[in-house]
Design a protein around this motif. Structure first.
Motif, PDB file in Angstrom:
ATOM      1  N   ASP A  20       0.831  -1.202   0.000  1.00 47.72           N
ATOM      2  CA  ASP A  20       0.000   0.000   0.000  1.00 47.72           C
ATOM      3  C   ASP A  20       0.867   1.254   0.000  1.00 47.72           C
ATOM      4  OD1 ASP A  20       0.309   0.951   2.969  1.00 47.72           O
ATOM      5  OD2 ASP A  20      -0.090  -1.208   3.090  1.00 47.72           O
ATOM      6  N   ASP A  22       0.829   3.708   2.031  1.00 52.88           N
ATOM      7  CA  ASP A  22       1.350   4.025   3.367  1.00 52.88           C
ATOM      8  C   ASP A  22       2.710   3.359   3.569  1.00 52.88           C
ATOM      9  OD1 ASP A  22      -1.742   4.461   4.140  1.00 52.88           O
ATOM     10  OD2 ASP A  22      -0.513   5.311   5.742  1.00 52.88           O
ATOM     11  N   LYS A  27       3.049   8.406   6.344  1.00 51.57           N
ATOM     12  CA  LYS A  27       2.323   9.679   6.416  1.00 51.57           C
ATOM     13  C   LYS A  27       3.131  10.861   6.930  1.00 51.57           C
ATOM     14  CE  LYS A  27       0.802   7.147   9.253  1.00 51.57           C
ATOM     15  NZ  LYS A  27       1.303   5.889   9.875  1.00 51.57           N
ATOM     16  N   LEU A  30       4.348  13.194   4.404  1.00 48.72           N
ATOM     17  CA  LEU A  30       3.363  13.915   3.575  1.00 48.72           C
ATOM     18  C   LEU A  30       3.160  15.352   4.029  1.00 48.72           C
ATOM     19  CD1 LEU A  30       2.844  11.041   2.664  1.00 48.72           C
ATOM     20  CD2 LEU A  30       0.413  11.423   2.929  1.00 48.72           C
ATOM     21  N   LYS A  31       3.840  15.711   5.098  1.00 49.63           N
ATOM     22  CA  LYS A  31       3.705  17.088   5.577  1.00 49.63           C
ATOM     23  C   LYS A  31       4.490  18.055   4.708  1.00 49.63           C
ATOM     24  CE  LYS A  31       3.351  15.431  10.340  1.00 49.63           C
ATOM     25  NZ  LYS A  31       4.098  15.335  11.622  1.00 49.63           N
ATOM     26  N   SER A  32       5.341  17.530   3.853  1.00 47.08           N
ATOM     27  CA  SER A  32       6.153  18.391   2.990  1.00 47.08           C
ATOM     28  C   SER A  32       5.258  19.121   2.000  1.00 47.08           C
ATOM     29  CB  SER A  32       7.158  17.534   2.228  1.00 47.08           C
ATOM     30  OG  SER A  32       7.773  18.293   1.220  1.00 47.08           O
ATOM     31  N   PHE A  38      11.673  12.740  -1.619  1.00 44.94           N
ATOM     32  CA  PHE A  38      11.046  11.634  -0.881  1.00 44.94           C
ATOM     33  C   PHE A  38      11.807  10.315  -0.989  1.00 44.94           C
ATOM     34  CE2 PHE A  38       7.540  14.589  -1.882  1.00 44.94           C
ATOM     35  CZ  PHE A  38       7.053  14.822  -0.613  1.00 44.94           C
ATOM     36  N   GLU A  45       9.507   2.419   6.727  1.00 44.59           N
ATOM     37  CA  GLU A  45       9.345   1.535   7.896  1.00 44.59           C
ATOM     38  C   GLU A  45       9.951   0.159   7.665  1.00 44.59           C
ATOM     39  OE1 GLU A  45       5.335   1.547   9.411  1.00 44.59           O
ATOM     40  OE2 GLU A  45       5.377   3.700   9.717  1.00 44.59           O
ATOM     41  N   TRP A  46      10.112  -0.224   6.404  1.00 44.01           N
ATOM     42  CA  TRP A  46      10.716  -1.521   6.098  1.00 44.01           C
ATOM     43  C   TRP A  46      12.230  -1.398   5.905  1.00 44.01           C
ATOM     44  CZ3 TRP A  46       6.647  -2.991   1.773  1.00 44.01           C
ATOM     45  CH2 TRP A  46       5.427  -3.289   2.389  1.00 44.01           C
ATOM     46  N   ASP A  50      15.002   2.145  12.680  1.00 43.71           N
ATOM     47  CA  ASP A  50      14.470   3.118  13.640  1.00 43.71           C
ATOM     48  C   ASP A  50      13.215   3.774  13.059  1.00 43.71           C
ATOM     49  OD1 ASP A  50      15.614   4.549  11.614  1.00 43.71           O
ATOM     50  OD2 ASP A  50      16.596   6.015  12.906  1.00 43.71           O
ATOM     51  N   HIS A  51      12.624   4.664  13.817  1.00 47.07           N
ATOM     52  CA  HIS A  51      11.439   5.386  13.336  1.00 47.07           C
ATOM     53  C   HIS A  51      11.881   6.655  12.609  1.00 47.07           C
ATOM     54  CE1 HIS A  51       7.433   7.080  13.179  1.00 47.07           C
ATOM     55  NE2 HIS A  51       7.935   8.207  13.667  1.00 47.07           N
ATOM     56  N   GLU A  53      11.494  10.329  10.754  1.00 49.43           N
ATOM     57  CA  GLU A  53      10.724  11.573  10.778  1.00 49.43           C
ATOM     58  C   GLU A  53      11.356  12.523   9.765  1.00 49.43           C
ATOM     59  OE1 GLU A  53       7.976  12.753  12.287  1.00 49.43           O
ATOM     60  OE2 GLU A  53       7.560  10.887  13.369  1.00 49.43           O
ATOM     61  N   PRO A  54      10.580  13.483   9.268  1.00 48.01           N
ATOM     62  CA  PRO A  54      11.147  14.446   8.323  1.00 48.01           C
ATOM     63  C   PRO A  54      12.326  15.185   8.958  1.00 48.01           C
ATOM     64  CG  PRO A  54       8.754  14.713   8.478  1.00 48.01           C
ATOM     65  CD  PRO A  54       9.153  13.735   9.530  1.00 48.01           C
ATOM     66  N   HIS A  94       2.687  11.219  -3.438  1.00 49.83           N
ATOM     67  CA  HIS A  94       4.011  11.105  -2.832  1.00 49.83           C
ATOM     68  C   HIS A  94       4.583   9.704  -3.061  1.00 49.83           C
ATOM     69  CE1 HIS A  94       1.410  14.012  -0.877  1.00 49.83           C
ATOM     70  NE2 HIS A  94       2.461  14.675  -0.440  1.00 49.83           N
TER      71      HIS A  94
ATOM     72  N   VAL B  36      -3.000  18.540   2.522  1.00 51.82           N
ATOM     73  CA  VAL B  36      -1.890  17.609   2.284  1.00 51.82           C
ATOM     74  C   VAL B  36      -1.583  17.419   0.799  1.00 51.82           C
ATOM     75  CG1 VAL B  36      -1.032  15.250   2.658  1.00 51.82           C
ATOM     76  CG2 VAL B  36      -2.335  16.394   4.439  1.00 51.82           C
ATOM     77  N   GLN B  40       1.516  21.251  -3.689  1.00 51.85           N
ATOM     78  CA  GLN B  40       2.313  21.087  -4.908  1.00 51.85           C
ATOM     79  C   GLN B  40       1.488  21.439  -6.144  1.00 51.85           C
ATOM     80  OE1 GLN B  40       1.799  18.731  -2.547  1.00 51.85           O
ATOM     81  NE2 GLN B  40       3.784  18.122  -1.708  1.00 51.85           N
ATOM     82  N   ASN B  65      -3.766  17.305   9.244  1.00 50.12           N
ATOM     83  CA  ASN B  65      -2.681  17.677  10.159  1.00 50.12           C
ATOM     84  C   ASN B  65      -3.135  18.331  11.442  1.00 50.12           C
ATOM     85  OD1 ASN B  65       0.258  17.653   9.089  1.00 50.12           O
ATOM     86  ND2 ASN B  65      -0.966  18.197   7.314  1.00 50.12           N
ATOM     87  N   ILE B  79       6.188  21.641  10.887  1.00 48.20           N
ATOM     88  CA  ILE B  79       6.021  21.206   9.480  1.00 48.20           C
ATOM     89  C   ILE B  79       4.535  21.111   9.157  1.00 48.20           C
ATOM     90  CG2 ILE B  79       6.786  19.568   7.737  1.00 48.20           C
ATOM     91  CD1 ILE B  79       8.877  18.555   9.641  1.00 48.20           C
ATOM     92  N   GLN B  83       2.182  23.496   6.503  1.00 47.58           N
ATOM     93  CA  GLN B  83       1.304  22.951   5.471  1.00 47.58           C
ATOM     94  C   GLN B  83      -0.104  23.556   5.580  1.00 47.58           C
ATOM     95  OE1 GLN B  83       0.458  18.588   5.257  1.00 47.58           O
ATOM     96  NE2 GLN B  83       1.545  18.751   3.325  1.00 47.58           N
ATOM     97  N   MET B 416      -1.319  11.475  11.222  1.00 45.93           N
ATOM     98  CA  MET B 416      -0.408  12.542  10.781  1.00 45.93           C
ATOM     99  C   MET B 416      -0.218  13.567  11.877  1.00 45.93           C
ATOM    100  SD  MET B 416      -0.868  13.768   6.863  1.00 45.93           S
ATOM    101  CE  MET B 416       0.494  14.933   6.735  1.00 45.93           C
ATOM    102  N   PHE B 435      -3.556  -1.127   7.532  1.00 41.80           N
ATOM    103  CA  PHE B 435      -2.222  -1.384   6.988  1.00 41.80           C
ATOM    104  C   PHE B 435      -1.170  -1.304   8.094  1.00 41.80           C
ATOM    105  CE2 PHE B 435      -3.727   1.005   2.937  1.00 41.80           C
ATOM    106  CZ  PHE B 435      -4.446  -0.099   2.528  1.00 41.80           C
ATOM    107  N   GLN B 441       3.745   3.641  13.727  1.00 36.85           N
ATOM    108  CA  GLN B 441       4.656   2.551  13.404  1.00 36.85           C
ATOM    109  C   GLN B 441       4.551   1.431  14.439  1.00 36.85           C
ATOM    110  OE1 GLN B 441       8.638   3.835  12.513  1.00 36.85           O
ATOM    111  NE2 GLN B 441       9.240   1.831  11.743  1.00 36.85           N
TER     112      GLN B 441
END
Lengths: 212, 469
Positions: A20, A22, A27, A30-32, A38, A45-46, A50-51, A53-54, A94, B36, B40, B65, B79, B83, B416, B435, B441
């Protein structure tokens, strides 16, 4: 849009169904408000332990050695080989932006989710549908032989294996023309602005409440 | 003219031109815009020096957001804030028919806000850079989720470049049992046709059980059409549709209303219209549903067990099931009612409308959150839903049960904002996607109806809401 004609490239196999969007780009990225950058967070995540973040220094993050994108043999791959229903879920463009930014130019799968499929074309990323048994064969060959490459010939609408076997694929004339020429679809549509205006005026007369 | 489906009618009435290969320019009546997937697109317009084709087609809000608590402190994440502020600036520059910014009384999830404002009307084409735009098909509107390039294309040309989908009808016969909701129907349908079953189709939901659903229930059902792979879901127009639309802020009034209603009455599939694929489900046989895995098609009834991958013949499917069980921390054969939950989320564009909150409150009333449940978030779909719920005292029902009553937004559906699961937490969620990582996460999501979510909150495990009378 980037033009696409032919491609001879290394293949990376991602052996999972229902990947998918996601998973393709989580997500938090997606704040960009930009459409580039990207790639380092593709499959975040795969790909990392670690986790993410932007704003992180992705080069310094611990990579998951068991994830196929991190295998040295698939470094530099430009063709992603995938399973059915690739790109399902969220409409986020994205996802193709991340695949493109990473360096992929084509994705081959037995089926794609509709929105991902159309988003890909808009970015010069070619989604190719091949029959499940052909995809099975490509997975087997790709995993058996290091450095496995495929040739994608868009004018001929064929995927060609190293032994010269060619598999045809479908694409609409409109999409093919846009990809081959790297055409701006908005510019093309605006060539029909008079048609759109005429349609709109008739609609305004028939259903004025839509224009209130 | 031969018999047409509802989808055939909607499609044909919006085609501006068609190329030889079937590619069409499809006219778009309503463009819903959120923060979101639009920045662009607006940037693309600016770079090409293109105006917005028709600003009165745009209706916008900020939802993905935005925080759901401490609104007095604004948006803490810089951030996310940028947005949302970018949307404010873009709407100020380009214009819109209506805009409901962060903290506005009308702000809310775009798919809740649109219908409640009357921005969604029968017979319209509706697009939004969000896959759950299928929701609006509940009104007999042709509604597609689109990507950002398409958002820009619609902004610049008022059209979408598209090819017609095939027609599928999912008929749900009979009457739904007590405690069985539109969400259960949606999950049951996905369980039957699979998450790719609707790919390439527009799905019309029909039959006695669908006619019996409220308009809000139909929104829940059409919302989940995308989880079955269909870009659009549809329900034919009937008296309920028209009653729902009447007297909304943006719906037609007076003479225009009468003319509109006369047209809307034609928005049904003709007798004998051809469907490329038909599926029939017995509505009376549907029990409350819940997902066990990481795809909405991994679903069972509340009386079921975690399935056994060893019994799956297809190797790709079996591998997916094994992976899902590992991610979800579940063992094959476990009865679903023995699975405990850590978190409950009641909200999202699927299930955050007033009827959803009433349904959850009916279960929560006079009960308490189970001690083993860490938190229960109730997130109304919009400011209007929130105020209506408060007028009915539902907020008190929730807070007295130990649930948190929040401000509107997308919240933990996609996490988000700050509302998210910690790794390993198990959640009963009224949202639409289970998902991996969707709600945070490592988070483990089980999709359920609002009543089933409330039942999980008060019992601490998945419970059959029909036994909690």
């Amino acid at each position: 849009m980037k033009a696409f004609t032919t491609l001879d490239a290394l293949v990376c196999p991602l052996d999972r169904a229902n990947v998918d969007t996601d998973a393709i780009i989580p997500k938090q990225f997606l704040k960009s408000i930009k459409r580039s950058g990207f790639g380092p967070n593709l499959f975040d995540e795969w790909r990392y332990l670690d986790h993410g973040e932007p704003g992180m220094d992705n080069a310094a993050r611990p990579q998951n050695p068991d994830f196929v994108l991190n295998f040295p043999r698939y470094r530099g791959a430009e063709i992603l080989l995938a399973r059915e229903n690739f790109g399902c879920g969220s409409s986020r463009e994205h996802a193709p932006w991340a695949l493109d930014d990473y360096g992929f130019r084509a994705v081959i799968a037995p089926s794609f989710a509709d929105i991902f499929f159309s988003n890909s074309y808009k970015n010069g990323l070619l989604p190719i549908v091949l029959p499940a048994e052909v995809v099975d064969r490509l997975f087997a060959e790709c995993e058996a032989k290091e450095g496995y490459r495929l040739t994608v010939d868009l004018p001929a609408q064929q995927v060609v294996t190293p032994d010269g076997t060619a598999f045809g694929f479908e694409i609409t004339e409109h999409r093919k023309r846009c990809l081959l020429g790297g055409l701006d679809e908005i510019g093309l549509t605006l060539l029909h602005a008079a048609d759109i205006r005429a349609f709109e005026e008739k609609r305004r007369a028939d259903q004025p409440w839509l224009f209130a | 003219m031969s018999a047409q489906t509802l989808y055939d009618k909607l499609w044909a009435s919006h085609v501006v031109r068609e190329e030889a290969d079937g590619t069409c320019l499809l006219y778009i009546d309503r463009h819903l815009v959120h923060e979101v997937t639009s920045p662009q697109a607006f940037e693309g317009l600016k770079l090409a020096n293109r105006p917005l084709w028709r600003k009165d087609s745009v209706v916008s809000t900020a939802d993905h957001n935005t925080p759901t608590d401490h609104w007095d402190q604004g948006i803490q994440d810089p951030i996310s804030r940028l947005q949302v502020e970018t949307l404010d600036a873009n709407i100020a520059e380009f214009g819109a028919r209506a805009y409901f910014p962060f903290k506005d009384p009308g702000q809310g999830i775009v798919h809740v806000m649109g219908p409640e404002q009357g921005a969604t009307l029968p017979g319209m084409t509706v697009v939004c850079g969000d896959s759950h735009t299928s929701t609006h098909g509940a009104f007999g509107a042709l509604a597609h989720g689109i990507g950002t390039s398409e958002v820009e294309h619609v902004m610049a040309t008022q059209c979408l470049v598209a090819k017609k989908s095939k027609n599928m009808r999912v008929a749900v016969t009979g009457k739904l049992g007590d405690g069985v909701t539109a969400k259960d129907v949606a999950l049951a349908v996905i369980g039957v046709i699979g998450t790719a079953g609707g790919t390439g189709y527009a799905i019309e939901f029909a039959g006695e059980a669908i006619a019996g659903l409220s308009v809000e229930g139909r929104m829940t059902l059409c919302n989940m059409a995308i989880e079955a792979g269909a870009r659009s879901g549809l329900v034919a127009v009937d008296d309920k549709t028209i009653a729902y639309v009447q007297d909304r802020p943006l719906s037609p009034k007076g003479e225009a209303w009468d003319k509109a209603v006369a047209y809307w009455r034609t928005l049904v599939s003709d007798e004998g219209a051809h469907f490329d694929h038909e599926v029939v489900l017995d509505g009376a046989a549907i029990v409350p549903q819940l997902t066990w895995g990481t795809s909405p098609e991994m679903v069972v009834g509340i009386d079921g067990k975690v399935p056994d991958p060893a019994k799956e013949a297809d190797p790709v499917k079996r591998a997916g099931m094994l992976r899902a069980l590992e991610y979800m921390g579940l063992t094959a054969g476990t009865p679903m009612q023995e699975i405990g939950v850590d978190v409950v989320f009641i909200g999202s564009c699927t299930n955050s409308r007033i009827e959803d909150l009433r349904e959850a409150a009916a279960v929560a009333r006079g009960r308490k959150k189970a001690a083993t449940v860490k938190r229960v978030l109730v997130v109304p779909g919009s400011g209007l839903v929130k105020r209506q719920a408060e007028a009915e005292g539902l907020d008190k029902v929730f807070t007295e049960a130990g649930f948190e009553w929040r401000e509107p937004g997308c919240s933990m559906c996609l996490a988000m904002n700050a509302d998210r699961l910690a790794s390993g937490e198990r959640c009963a969620s009224t949202s639409n996607r289970n998902f991996e990582g969707r709600q945070g996460q490592g988070g483990r999501t089980h999709l359920v109806s609002p009543a089933m979510a409330a039942a999980a909150a008060v019992t601490g495990r998945f419970a059959d809401v029909r036994t909690l009378a």
